[in-house]
Design a protein around this motif. Structure first.
Motif, short mmCIF file in Angstrom:
data_model
loop_
_atom_site.label_atom_id
_atom_site.label_comp_id
_atom_site.label_asym_id
_atom_site.label_seq_id
_atom_site.Cartn_x
_atom_site.Cartn_y
_atom_site.Cartn_z
N UNK A 146 -11.88 -4.49 -47.08
CA UNK A 146 -12.30 -5.27 -45.91
C UNK A 146 -11.18 -6.19 -45.47
N UNK A 147 -10.51 -6.82 -46.44
CA UNK A 147 -9.38 -7.71 -46.10
C UNK A 147 -8.27 -6.93 -45.41
N UNK A 148 -7.95 -5.76 -45.94
CA UNK A 148 -6.90 -4.94 -45.33
C UNK A 148 -7.29 -4.49 -43.92
N UNK A 149 -8.54 -4.08 -43.74
CA UNK A 149 -9.00 -3.63 -42.42
C UNK A 149 -9.03 -4.78 -41.43
N UNK A 150 -9.48 -5.95 -41.88
CA UNK A 150 -9.51 -7.12 -41.00
C UNK A 150 -8.09 -7.51 -40.59
N UNK A 151 -7.17 -7.52 -41.56
CA UNK A 151 -5.77 -7.84 -41.23
C UNK A 151 -5.19 -6.83 -40.25
N UNK A 152 -5.52 -5.57 -40.43
CA UNK A 152 -5.02 -4.54 -39.50
C UNK A 152 -5.60 -4.76 -38.10
N UNK A 153 -6.88 -5.13 -38.01
CA UNK A 153 -7.50 -5.39 -36.70
C UNK A 153 -6.89 -6.63 -36.04
N UNK A 154 -6.66 -7.66 -36.82
CA UNK A 154 -6.03 -8.87 -36.27
C UNK A 154 -4.62 -8.54 -35.79
N UNK A 155 -3.88 -7.77 -36.58
CA UNK A 155 -2.53 -7.38 -36.18
C UNK A 155 -2.56 -6.58 -34.88
N UNK A 156 -3.51 -5.66 -34.76
CA UNK A 156 -3.64 -4.88 -33.54
C UNK A 156 -3.95 -5.79 -32.36
N UNK A 157 -4.76 -6.82 -32.57
CA UNK A 157 -5.07 -7.75 -31.48
C UNK A 157 -3.82 -8.53 -31.07
N UNK A 158 -2.98 -8.92 -32.04
CA UNK A 158 -1.71 -9.58 -31.70
C UNK A 158 -0.83 -8.64 -30.89
N UNK A 159 -0.77 -7.37 -31.30
CA UNK A 159 0.05 -6.40 -30.59
C UNK A 159 -0.44 -6.19 -29.16
N UNK A 160 -1.76 -6.08 -28.99
CA UNK A 160 -2.32 -5.89 -27.64
C UNK A 160 -2.06 -7.12 -26.78
N UNK A 161 -2.14 -8.31 -27.37
CA UNK A 161 -1.86 -9.54 -26.63
C UNK A 161 -0.41 -9.54 -26.15
N UNK A 162 0.50 -9.16 -27.02
CA UNK A 162 1.91 -9.11 -26.64
C UNK A 162 2.16 -8.10 -25.53
N UNK A 163 1.49 -6.94 -25.61
CA UNK A 163 1.67 -5.93 -24.56
C UNK A 163 1.09 -6.39 -23.22
N UNK A 164 -0.07 -7.03 -23.27
CA UNK A 164 -0.75 -7.41 -22.03
C UNK A 164 -0.15 -8.65 -21.39
N UNK A 165 0.20 -9.63 -22.20
CA UNK A 165 0.62 -10.93 -21.66
C UNK A 165 2.09 -11.24 -21.87
N UNK A 166 2.77 -10.43 -22.64
CA UNK A 166 4.19 -10.64 -22.88
C UNK A 166 4.43 -11.31 -24.23
N UNK A 167 5.65 -11.15 -24.70
CA UNK A 167 6.01 -11.69 -26.01
C UNK A 167 5.93 -13.21 -26.04
N UNK A 168 6.28 -13.86 -24.93
CA UNK A 168 6.23 -15.32 -24.89
C UNK A 168 4.83 -15.84 -25.15
N UNK A 169 3.84 -15.22 -24.52
CA UNK A 169 2.46 -15.64 -24.73
C UNK A 169 2.01 -15.31 -26.14
N UNK A 170 2.43 -14.17 -26.67
CA UNK A 170 2.07 -13.80 -28.04
C UNK A 170 2.65 -14.81 -29.03
#
Length: 148
Positions: free
Chosen positions: A68-92
């Motif tokens: 569960x910890x590994x899956x949660x970390x992977x989901x959080x990481x994916x959310x960071x990646x999506x944020x960077x793609x959508x809003x740019x690296x500066x916002x991430x």
């Protein structure tokens, strides 16, 4: 200027929708458990191999918790990646400064069972070979034409 703001608002709204349904699926390194979890740690799916169940309640609890910890970390990481793609690296980077480093940047460590203290021996020291005096260094520094 207005089209850029509208574009950013659409990207932000799409990001909210994407993050609301985001999950990650991870299999434990031993292959006995698979978990799908949200960035908030909500377990959406849990699959246990029958062999894990024969190992007892403590083993099941440990493997499920780690997965569960590994899956949660992977989901959080994916959310960071999506944020960077959508809003740019500066916002991430701004989001990371508020929320803390992304999981794979700060705490990524695969699940490895700890060794018992008796097995944790200090690293073996190898004897060093004796140093040999190098006489060429003196010749290099004695040349005044190279000291400019």
């Amino acid at each position: 200027m207005a089209p850029v703001n509208e574009e950013r608002m659409r990207a932000t709204e799409q990001l909210r929708r994407d993050l609301a349904v985001l999950t990650a699926t991870v299999e434990h390194p031993n292959g006995l458990c698979t978990v799908t979890a949200s960035p908030a740690g909500e377990i959406r799916a849990l699959h246990l191999h029958p062999a894990l169940l024969r190992q007892g309640a403590q083993a099941v609890g440990q493997v499920v918790t780690e997965t569960v910890r590994l899956a949660t970390n992977a989901a959080v990481q994916t959310s960071f990646n999506k944020t960077a793609l959508a809003l740019g690296d500066g916002m991430a980077i701004d989001v990371e400064s508020i929320a803390g480093d992304s999981p794979f940047r700060s705490t990524w460590n695969p699940v490895v069972p700890p060794k018992p203290p008796a097995e944790q021996a200090p690293p073996e020291r190898r004897p060093r070979s004796p140093r040999v005096a190098d006489t060429d260094d003196d010749a290099f520094f004695d040349n005044p034409s190279w000291l400019r």
